[in-house]
Write an enzyme that holds these catalytic residues in place. Structure first.
Site, PDB file in Angstrom:
ATOM      1  N   ASN A  11       0.870  -1.180   0.000  1.00 12.95           N
ATOM      2  CA  ASN A  11       0.000   0.000   0.000  1.00 12.95           C
ATOM      3  C   ASN A  11       0.903   1.225   0.000  1.00 12.95           C
ATOM      4  O   ASN A  11       1.443   1.604   1.028  1.00 12.95           O
ATOM      5  CB  ASN A  11      -0.894  -0.046   1.245  1.00 12.95           C
ATOM      6  CG  ASN A  11      -1.764   1.184   1.381  1.00 12.95           C
ATOM      7  OD1 ASN A  11      -1.838   2.012   0.468  1.00 12.95           O
ATOM      8  ND2 ASN A  11      -2.426   1.325   2.527  1.00 12.95           N
ATOM      9  N   LYS A  13       0.165   4.230  -0.420  1.00 11.10           N
ATOM     10  CA  LYS A  13      -0.484   5.427   0.138  1.00 11.10           C
ATOM     11  C   LYS A  13      -0.230   6.642  -0.778  1.00 11.10           C
ATOM     12  O   LYS A  13      -0.131   6.479  -1.993  1.00 11.10           O
ATOM     13  CB  LYS A  13      -0.028   5.657   1.582  1.00 11.10           C
ATOM     14  CG  LYS A  13      -0.214   4.386   2.434  1.00 11.10           C
ATOM     15  CD  LYS A  13      -0.083   4.586   3.901  1.00 11.10           C
ATOM     16  CE  LYS A  13      -0.313   3.261   4.615  1.00 11.10           C
ATOM     17  NZ  LYS A  13      -0.278   3.365   6.063  1.00 11.10           N
ATOM     18  N   HIS A  98      -9.675   1.095   4.677  1.00  3.21           N
ATOM     19  CA  HIS A  98      -8.416   1.335   5.397  1.00  3.21           C
ATOM     20  C   HIS A  98      -8.666   2.334   6.530  1.00  3.21           C
ATOM     21  O   HIS A  98      -9.442   3.278   6.378  1.00  3.21           O
ATOM     22  CB  HIS A  98      -7.355   1.874   4.431  1.00  3.21           C
ATOM     23  CG  HIS A  98      -5.994   1.874   5.046  1.00  3.21           C
ATOM     24  ND1 HIS A  98      -5.586   2.857   5.911  1.00  3.21           N
ATOM     25  CD2 HIS A  98      -4.970   0.991   4.958  1.00  3.21           C
ATOM     26  CE1 HIS A  98      -4.355   2.577   6.326  1.00  3.21           C
ATOM     27  NE2 HIS A  98      -3.965   1.447   5.764  1.00  3.21           N
ATOM     28  N   GLU A 100      -7.032   4.749   7.607  1.00  2.00           N
ATOM     29  CA  GLU A 100      -6.778   6.165   7.294  1.00  2.00           C
ATOM     30  C   GLU A 100      -7.987   6.777   6.590  1.00  2.00           C
ATOM     31  O   GLU A 100      -8.281   7.964   6.758  1.00  2.00           O
ATOM     32  CB  GLU A 100      -5.486   6.291   6.461  1.00  2.00           C
ATOM     33  CG  GLU A 100      -4.262   6.071   7.344  1.00  2.00           C
ATOM     34  CD  GLU A 100      -3.036   5.523   6.629  1.00  2.00           C
ATOM     35  OE1 GLU A 100      -2.999   5.521   5.393  1.00  2.00           O
ATOM     36  OE2 GLU A 100      -2.116   5.075   7.339  1.00  2.00           O
ATOM     37  N   GLU A 170      -5.689  -4.889  10.719  1.00  2.00           N
ATOM     38  CA  GLU A 170      -4.692  -3.834  10.885  1.00  2.00           C
ATOM     39  C   GLU A 170      -5.001  -3.038  12.146  1.00  2.00           C
ATOM     40  O   GLU A 170      -5.819  -2.095  12.097  1.00  2.00           O
ATOM     41  CB  GLU A 170      -4.727  -2.886   9.689  1.00  2.00           C
ATOM     42  CG  GLU A 170      -4.410  -3.562   8.367  1.00  2.00           C
ATOM     43  CD  GLU A 170      -3.831  -2.557   7.386  1.00  2.00           C
ATOM     44  OE1 GLU A 170      -2.678  -2.725   7.009  1.00  2.00           O
ATOM     45  OE2 GLU A 170      -4.521  -1.584   7.040  1.00  2.00           O
ATOM     46  N   GLY A 176       2.077   2.533  10.711  1.00  2.00           N
ATOM     47  CA  GLY A 176       3.010   3.642  10.534  1.00  2.00           C
ATOM     48  C   GLY A 176       3.699   4.085  11.816  1.00  2.00           C
ATOM     49  O   GLY A 176       4.332   5.131  11.851  1.00  2.00           O
ATOM     50  N   SER A 216       3.079  -1.814  10.478  1.00  2.00           N
ATOM     51  CA  SER A 216       4.529  -1.791  10.724  1.00  2.00           C
ATOM     52  C   SER A 216       5.213  -3.125  10.462  1.00  2.00           C
ATOM     53  O   SER A 216       6.215  -3.445  11.105  1.00  2.00           O
ATOM     54  CB  SER A 216       4.821  -1.302  12.148  1.00  2.00           C
ATOM     55  OG  SER A 216       4.384   0.038  12.303  1.00  2.00           O
TER      56      SER A 216
HETATM   57  P1  PGA Z   1       2.553   0.474   7.670  1.00  6.33           P
HETATM   58  O1  PGA Z   1       1.112   0.592   6.968  1.00  6.33           O
HETATM   59  O2  PGA Z   1       3.146  -0.822   7.187  1.00  6.33           O
HETATM   60  O3  PGA Z   1       3.306   1.676   7.221  1.00  6.33           O
HETATM   61  O4  PGA Z   1       2.303   0.442   9.140  1.00  6.33           O
HETATM   62  C1  PGA Z   1       0.292  -0.532   6.808  1.00  6.33           C
HETATM   63  C2  PGA Z   1      -1.022  -0.119   6.191  1.00  6.33           C
HETATM   64  O5  PGA Z   1      -1.473   0.998   6.450  1.00  6.33           O
HETATM   65  O6  PGA Z   1      -1.628  -0.871   5.434  1.00  6.33           O
END
Ligand code: PGA
Length: 269
Positions: A11, A13, A98, A100, A170, A176, A216
Site C-alpha cells: 500500500n 499510500k 483502510h 486512514e 490492521e 506507521g 509496521s
Molecule cells: P505500515 O502501513 O506498514 O506503514 O504500518 C500498513 C497499512 O497501512 O496498510
C-alpha cells in the site's frame, strides 16, 4: 498445514512520483519472478500512476490494486473513482475500509459495505481492512470492534463472492508507528475473525479465506508474524516503498507457506 496461498499487498499510500512509482514497480516485478507462483502479490500505487504501473507489471504475474473505490457506478461524484474505471486501467484489486480512510474521510461501516459489494460485483478482488484503535484495545474491546467491522463490511456479500475477498487485520495503533501487535495477539485476532467467518458462512469458507496482518510489518519482523498459523500474509505500507524490503517480505511469506506452526503463547482454539 495451511493450504491458503499467502497474499502480500504493498500500500504505497500518497507516496511516489510517476518516475519512482514505475521504477519501484519494475524492480519488484523483476525480483519477484520466482515468487509469484507461491505468493499472491499486489501493488497499490496512487490512482494517477495505476496505468503506468499496470504497464510495468504486464505479464509478470503480479496484481495491481487501488487504495479505494467508489460505491457508485458512475455519475456526479466529484473526486471519486469507479470500479469499472479501475478495471479499465488494469487494476484487479481494491483496498477498502483502510483505517486512514475511516479516520480522515469519515468512512462508515455502511459506506464500506457499499464499496465492498460494488467492487465484488465488478469482479475486483477486495482487501477489506478492519482494526481497533489503541483506546478500544485498552478498554478491552478490540475483538468486539473488529468483529463488528467484519460483520458490517460483509453484509449481503454472498459466499460465492468471498473467494475474491481478503481480510486485513490492521490494528490502527500499529500502522506507521513502528509498533506491531505481538504475534500471539495478532494470531488471536485472526483466529476470532476466522471463527466469525465460520459463523457468517461455513467452515470451508472460513478455512479458505486469507486473513492478512498489517501494521509496521517489515523485513525484520515479518518472519515471526507470517510464521503464525492463521496469518496468511501482510498489507505493507512504509516497507513496501523499498523494493528490497518488500520483496524480502514476499519471499518470507512464500517460504512460511509450507511450515506454519501455532505461535507460542497463543491459547488453544
Ligand atoms: P505500515 O502501513 O506498514 O506503514 O504500518 C500498513 C497499512 O497501512 O496498510
Amino acid at each position: 498445514m495451511t493450504t491458503r496461498m499467502p497474499f502480500v499487498g504493498g500500500n504505497w499510500k500518497m507516496n511516489t512520483t510517476m518516475a519512482t512509482a514505475t521504477e519501484l514497480a519494475a524492480a519488484i516485478r523483476r525480483d519477484t519472478a520466482d515468487l509469484v507462483r507461491s505468493c499472491d502479490i499486489v501493488l497499490c500505487p496512487p490512482f494517477p500512476y495505476l496505468p503506468a504501473v499496470a504497464g510495468e507489471l504486464a505479464g509478470g504475474g503480479l496484481m495491481l490494486g487501488a487504495q479505494d473505490v467508489s460505491s457508485e457506478p458512475d455519475g456526479a461524484f466529484t473526486g471519486q473513482v469507479s470500479a469499472s474505471m479501475l478495471t479499465d486501467v488494469g487494476a484487479n484489486v481494491s483496498i477498502i475500509g483502510h483505517s486512514e480512510r475511516r479516520r480522515y474521510n469519515a468512512e462508515t461501516d455502511d459506506g464500506i459495505n457499499n464499496k465492498v459489494r460494488m467492487a465484488l460485483d465488478s469482479a475486483l478482488w477486495v482487501v477489506l481492512c478492519i482494526g481497533e484503535t489503541l483506546e478500544q484495545r485498552k478498554a478491552g474491546n478490540a475483538i468486539e470492534v473488529i468483529l463488528q467491522q467484519l460483520r458490517h463490511g460483509l453484509m449481503d456479500v454472498p459466499a460465492d463472492q468471498m473467494r475474491q475477498l481478503v481480510v486485513a487485520y490492521e490494528p490502527v495503533w500499529a500502522i506507521g508507528t513502528g509498533m506491531t501487535a505481538t504475534p500471539a495477539d495478532a494470531q488471536e485476532a485472526h483466529r476470532m475473525i476466522r471463527f466469525e467467518l465460520k459463523t457468517l458462512y461455513d467452515g470451508g469458507l472460513a478455512d479458505s479465506t486469507r486473513i492478512i496482518y498489517g501494521g509496521s510489518m517489515n523485513a525484520s519482523n515479518a518472519a515471526e508474524l507470517l510464521g503464525c498459523e492463521g496469518i496468511d500474509g501482510g498489507l505493507i505500507g512504509g516497507a513496501s516503498l523499498k523494493s528490497d524490503e518488500f520483496v524480502k517480505i514476499c519471499s518470507i511469506a512464500a517460504e512460511q507457506y509450507q511450515s506454519k506452526q501455532p505461535c507460542e503463547g497463543t491459547p488453544a482454539p
